[in-house]
Design a protein around this motif. Structure first.
Motif, PDB file in Angstrom:
ATOM      1  N   SER A 245      -0.465  -7.800  -0.517  1.00 18.60           N
ATOM      2  CA  SER A 245       0.347  -6.249  -1.086  1.00 18.60           C
ATOM      3  C   SER A 245       0.503  -6.364  -1.990  1.00 18.60           C
ATOM      4  N   GLN A 246      -0.208  -7.042  -3.142  1.00 16.19           N
ATOM      5  CA  GLN A 246       0.265  -6.636  -4.400  1.00 16.19           C
ATOM      6  C   GLN A 246      -1.113  -5.636  -4.364  1.00 16.19           C
ATOM      7  N   ARG A 247      -2.873  -6.248  -3.787  1.00 12.96           N
ATOM      8  CA  ARG A 247      -3.414  -5.120  -3.959  1.00 12.96           C
ATOM      9  C   ARG A 247      -3.413  -3.686  -4.004  1.00 12.96           C
ATOM     10  N   VAL A 248      -2.709  -4.389  -2.785  1.00 11.99           N
ATOM     11  CA  VAL A 248      -2.773  -2.692  -2.037  1.00 11.99           C
ATOM     12  C   VAL A 248      -1.680  -1.903  -2.683  1.00 11.99           C
ATOM     13  N   ALA A 249      -1.102  -2.502  -3.994  1.00 10.77           N
ATOM     14  CA  ALA A 249      -0.186  -1.381  -4.318  1.00 10.77           C
ATOM     15  C   ALA A 249      -0.647  -1.109  -5.854  1.00 10.77           C
ATOM     16  N   GLU A 250      -1.221  -2.094  -6.651  1.00  8.18           N
ATOM     17  CA  GLU A 250      -2.588  -2.113  -7.196  1.00  8.18           C
ATOM     18  C   GLU A 250      -3.148  -1.217  -7.406  1.00  8.18           C
ATOM     19  N   ALA A 266       2.979   7.041 -10.453  1.00  5.78           N
ATOM     20  CA  ALA A 266       2.462   5.654  -9.987  1.00  5.78           C
ATOM     21  C   ALA A 266       3.313   4.766  -9.638  1.00  5.78           C
ATOM     22  N   ASP A 267       4.541   4.568 -10.549  1.00  3.53           N
ATOM     23  CA  ASP A 267       5.790   3.286 -10.283  1.00  3.53           C
ATOM     24  C   ASP A 267       6.532   3.350  -8.799  1.00  3.53           C
ATOM     25  N   PHE A 268       6.224   5.169  -8.454  1.00  5.36           N
ATOM     26  CA  PHE A 268       6.497   4.745  -6.586  1.00  5.36           C
ATOM     27  C   PHE A 268       5.725   4.456  -5.488  1.00  5.36           C
ATOM     28  N   ILE A 269       4.654   4.518  -6.063  1.00  2.00           N
ATOM     29  CA  ILE A 269       3.885   4.221  -4.813  1.00  2.00           C
ATOM     30  C   ILE A 269       3.248   2.649  -5.115  1.00  2.00           C
ATOM     31  N   TYR A 270       3.445   2.002  -5.766  1.00  2.00           N
ATOM     32  CA  TYR A 270       3.089   1.052  -6.625  1.00  2.00           C
ATOM     33  C   TYR A 270       4.262  -0.072  -4.861  1.00  2.00           C
ATOM     34  N   LYS A 271       5.546   0.485  -5.596  1.00  5.13           N
ATOM     35  CA  LYS A 271       6.771   0.491  -5.423  1.00  5.13           C
ATOM     36  C   LYS A 271       6.513   0.047  -3.496  1.00  5.13           C
ATOM     37  N   ALA A 272       6.184   0.999  -3.118  1.00  8.62           N
ATOM     38  CA  ALA A 272       5.526   1.570  -1.498  1.00  8.62           C
ATOM     39  C   ALA A 272       3.949   0.224  -0.875  1.00  8.62           C
ATOM     40  N   GLY A 273       3.485   0.499  -1.826  1.00 10.03           N
ATOM     41  CA  GLY A 273       2.482  -0.547  -1.813  1.00 10.03           C
ATOM     42  C   GLY A 273       2.416  -1.518  -1.683  1.00 10.03           C
ATOM     43  N   MET A 274       3.610  -2.370  -1.939  1.00 11.26           N
ATOM     44  CA  MET A 274       4.801  -4.023  -2.547  1.00 11.26           C
ATOM     45  C   MET A 274       5.038  -3.834  -0.926  1.00 11.26           C
ATOM     46  N   LEU A 275       5.854  -3.114  -0.863  1.00 10.46           N
ATOM     47  CA  LEU A 275       6.961  -3.076   0.375  1.00 10.46           C
ATOM     48  C   LEU A 275       6.263  -2.589   2.429  1.00 10.46           C
ATOM     49  N   VAL A 324       7.128   6.771   3.639  1.00  5.06           N
ATOM     50  CA  VAL A 324       5.751   6.811   2.843  1.00  5.06           C
ATOM     51  C   VAL A 324       5.232   5.725   4.075  1.00  5.06           C
ATOM     52  N   VAL A 325       6.075   4.744   4.086  1.00  4.44           N
ATOM     53  CA  VAL A 325       5.875   3.087   4.171  1.00  4.44           C
ATOM     54  C   VAL A 325       5.568   3.582   5.906  1.00  4.44           C
ATOM     55  N   LEU A 326       6.149   4.636   7.111  1.00  3.23           N
ATOM     56  CA  LEU A 326       6.247   4.383   7.939  1.00  3.23           C
ATOM     57  C   LEU A 326       5.042   4.980   8.622  1.00  3.23           C
ATOM     58  N   GLN A 351      -0.992   8.038   3.023  1.00  5.37           N
ATOM     59  CA  GLN A 351      -2.567   8.879   3.559  1.00  5.37           C
ATOM     60  C   GLN A 351      -2.832   8.025   1.974  1.00  5.37           C
ATOM     61  N   ILE A 352      -2.731   7.756   0.503  1.00  5.70           N
ATOM     62  CA  ILE A 352      -2.650   6.873  -0.073  1.00  5.70           C
ATOM     63  C   ILE A 352      -2.871   5.725  -0.008  1.00  5.70           C
ATOM     64  N   ILE A 353      -1.556   4.971   0.272  1.00  4.03           N
ATOM     65  CA  ILE A 353      -1.610   4.132   0.669  1.00  4.03           C
ATOM     66  C   ILE A 353      -2.875   3.271   1.960  1.00  4.03           C
TER      67      ILE A 353
END
Length: 557
Positions: A245-250, A266-275, A324-326, A351-353
């Motif tokens: 999850s951390q790597r995907v977020a980064e 960028a912060d928004f998609i980082y949170k999406a990647g973490m979760l 985004v996560v869905l 799609q980025i995630i």
């Protein structure tokens, strides 16, 4: 409405209230000062009117007294020897006024507005006044008509007039004092009062705004902490998923910044990647930690994690993240899940995630396969361009991932006793408590990650065990298998013991030159009228371990 939008809305509302309060206070100040100025103007008018009336009355009285005291000859020379005008001018000056007495036939040297007032007085024979600006100061010009009385026409000087005729004017002019000049104490008191009221109102508005903002921030912080607590729980449950999850977020953040999005996005998609995989908290360990490929039913349960993630994040402040996560497992060609969205129907950040998720999954070791090289992973992304992934995102990701630092030694191997126990669902034989054939496949696939070296292996085959089960029953047979496994472990406590095919055991020796001695097993077998067959396999120092190599060696014994 998201929390950030609520905070922004409350701030805008506070700004509007500030503007409204400022305008309202200003209107009250202007209204108050306007009324005070009008009151001063009216007071000045009353004052100048009183002086004008007194002056005219005094003139009438003076003319009457002089007319009664003078003879006819003296009456004709009254204008030259009577200094009444000068006397009244001095009296008026004591009241900060300028007085003039003029004949109705005299041409007055006045401003146009003052002359207009005089003409109106001449026409109406009534008092008139005008307020005008002069050198930035307000002045009051007052005209009092002097009408002929019986005393006036008794004097030969005014023999041509009749009673009520306009003989002339008494004009008075004075500067109207400002509110500050007229009443400085009240002026400053009102200034301080309204300024204090305005500041108090501003304090109330922004205090309420600050309390509301702090409440929303605290609520957001508490909910974020609860979500990240779940992530932390997931990390303790499966360290690979958390690192993933951390790597995907980064990776996702790097792509977004490369596409010139803002730092907030960028912060928004980082949170999406973490979760993005937080829904896996609902997936059973037996499936989530399974070291082999999933069955169709198991895969359908794994796919459930996106809707579980959405449900966990569907409350504030994560509602936008939930969308985004869905959709991060949707495919560009419409073959993804959960809704089979296609192309632009899929949220762009989802799609980025998806690209970041796939790249990390390919470049890290999994329990059922080895990681791909950077070049191989990028080739897969390029191959799936326009099919699984958005073409534009793949193009940007290619440039990002070619320079990205890949993780080292990623593995799903158990790192502590707790993870070892979780792995037991897939790796432990339920009867004996020792390893099963799944573990054998696993360690052969991850011998390098596990830093495992097997020098030799023994294959133990208990013949005619089916006859023993038939004679003594399944329960007794199970008890004997457990006893055999326990006896092997007492002989070789450091060895890896694997039960395969019901009554077969594999003993993997991790100590070099370990002596082979199964005398205890043979005595145990004789006690139960059974025979144990042994096969011994040795491995070269640099020989790669695989199930296929093992089977080949056993077949050629």
């Amino acid at each position: 409405m998201s929390v950030s939008k609520r905070i922004k809305y409350f701030k805008q509302l506070a700004i509007l209230l500030t503007i409204f309060w400022t305008l309202l206070t200003t209107c009250f100040v202007i209204y108050q000062f306007y009324n005070e100025e009008k009151h001063i103007e009216e007071s000045s008018l009353e004052k100048i009117k009183g002086v004008a009336e007194q002056s005219v009355a005094f003139i009438y009285w003076a003319y009457e007294q002089k007319a009664n005291a003078l003879n006819d000859e003296q009456k004709y020379t009254i204008r030259s020897n009577f200094s009444l005008k000068e006397l009244l001018a001095v009296l008026a000056k004591h009241n900060d006024m300028e007085l003039d007495i003029s004949s109705s036939t005299k041409t007055l040297n006045l401003s146009p507005s003052a002359l207009d007032t005089v003409l109106k007085v001449k026409e109406r024979k009534e008092d008139g006044y005008i307020v005008f600006e002069k050198t930035g100061e307000k002045h009051l010009f007052y005209v009092k008509p002097m009408l002929a009385s019986s005393a006036c026409i008794s004097c030969h000087v005014h023999h041509e007039y009749t009673v009520g005729s306009l003989m002339g004017y008494t004009t008075l002019q004075m500067k109207v004092p400002t509110f500050k000049e007229a009443n400085p104490q009240t002026f400053y008191f009102l200034i301080v009062t309204y300024l204090g009221t305005w500041l108090l109102g501003l304090f109330a508005i922004w205090w309420i705004h600050a309390r509301g903002r702090d409440y929303l921030n605290e609520k957001t912080k508490m909910y974020e902490e609860s979500m990240y607590a779940l992530v932390d729980m997931m990390e303790k449950r499966d360290s690979y998923t958390a690192g993933h999850s951390q790597r995907v977020a980064e990776y996702a953040k790097m792509i977004v910044l490369a596409m010139d999005y803002s730092s907030d996005e960028a912060d928004f998609i980082y949170k999406a990647g973490m979760l993005h995989d937080i829904g896996k908290i609902e997936i059973p360990d037996a499936i989530l930690l399974k070291p082999d490929k999933l069955t169709e039913v198991e895969y359908s349960l794994i796919k459930r994690h996106v809707t579980a993630s959405y449900e966990l994040l569907s409350r504030e402040p994560f509602t936008l993240l939930a969308e985004v996560v869905l959709s991060h497992h949707e495919r560009y060609d419409g073959g993804g899940y959960p809704h089979g969205l296609k192309a632009e129907q899929i949220p762009f950040f989802s799609q980025i995630i998806a690209v970041a998720d796939a790249f990390d999954a390919m470049t890290t070791n999994r329990a059922y396969r080895k990681s791909l090289s950077r070049e191989a992973a990028l080739a897969v992304l390029n191959e799936e361009r326009g099919r699984q992934f958005h073409p534009l995102i793949v193009d940007v990701a290619q440039e990002i991932f070619i320079k990205a630092i890949l993780p080292e030694n990623t593995t799903q191997m158990p790192k502590d006793l707790l993870e070892e126990m979780r792995f037991s669902y897939s790796f432990r034989d339920q009867l004996t408590g020792f390893y099963n054939v799944n573990y054998l496949k696993f360690i052969f696939n991850h011998a390098q990650d596990y830093q495992l070296k097997v020098f030799q292996m023994d294959h133990l085959n208990c013949t005619d065990f089916a006859v023993y089960n038939k004679k003594h029953g399944w329960k007794k047979g199970d008890e004997l298998l457990c006893l055999i496994a326990k006896t092997i472990s007492t002989i070789y406590p450091d060895a890896i013991i694997v039960r395969v095919h019901s009554d077969n055991f594999l003993v993997l020796h991790v100590n070099e030159n370990e002596p082979i001695d199964y005398a205890k097993i043979d005595r145990l077998m004789r006690e139960h009228d059974l025979v144990m067959q042994y096969q011994h396999v040795t491995f070269g120092i640099d020989e790669a371990l695989s199930v296929e190599t093992l089977e080949d060696k056993l077949l050629h014994l």
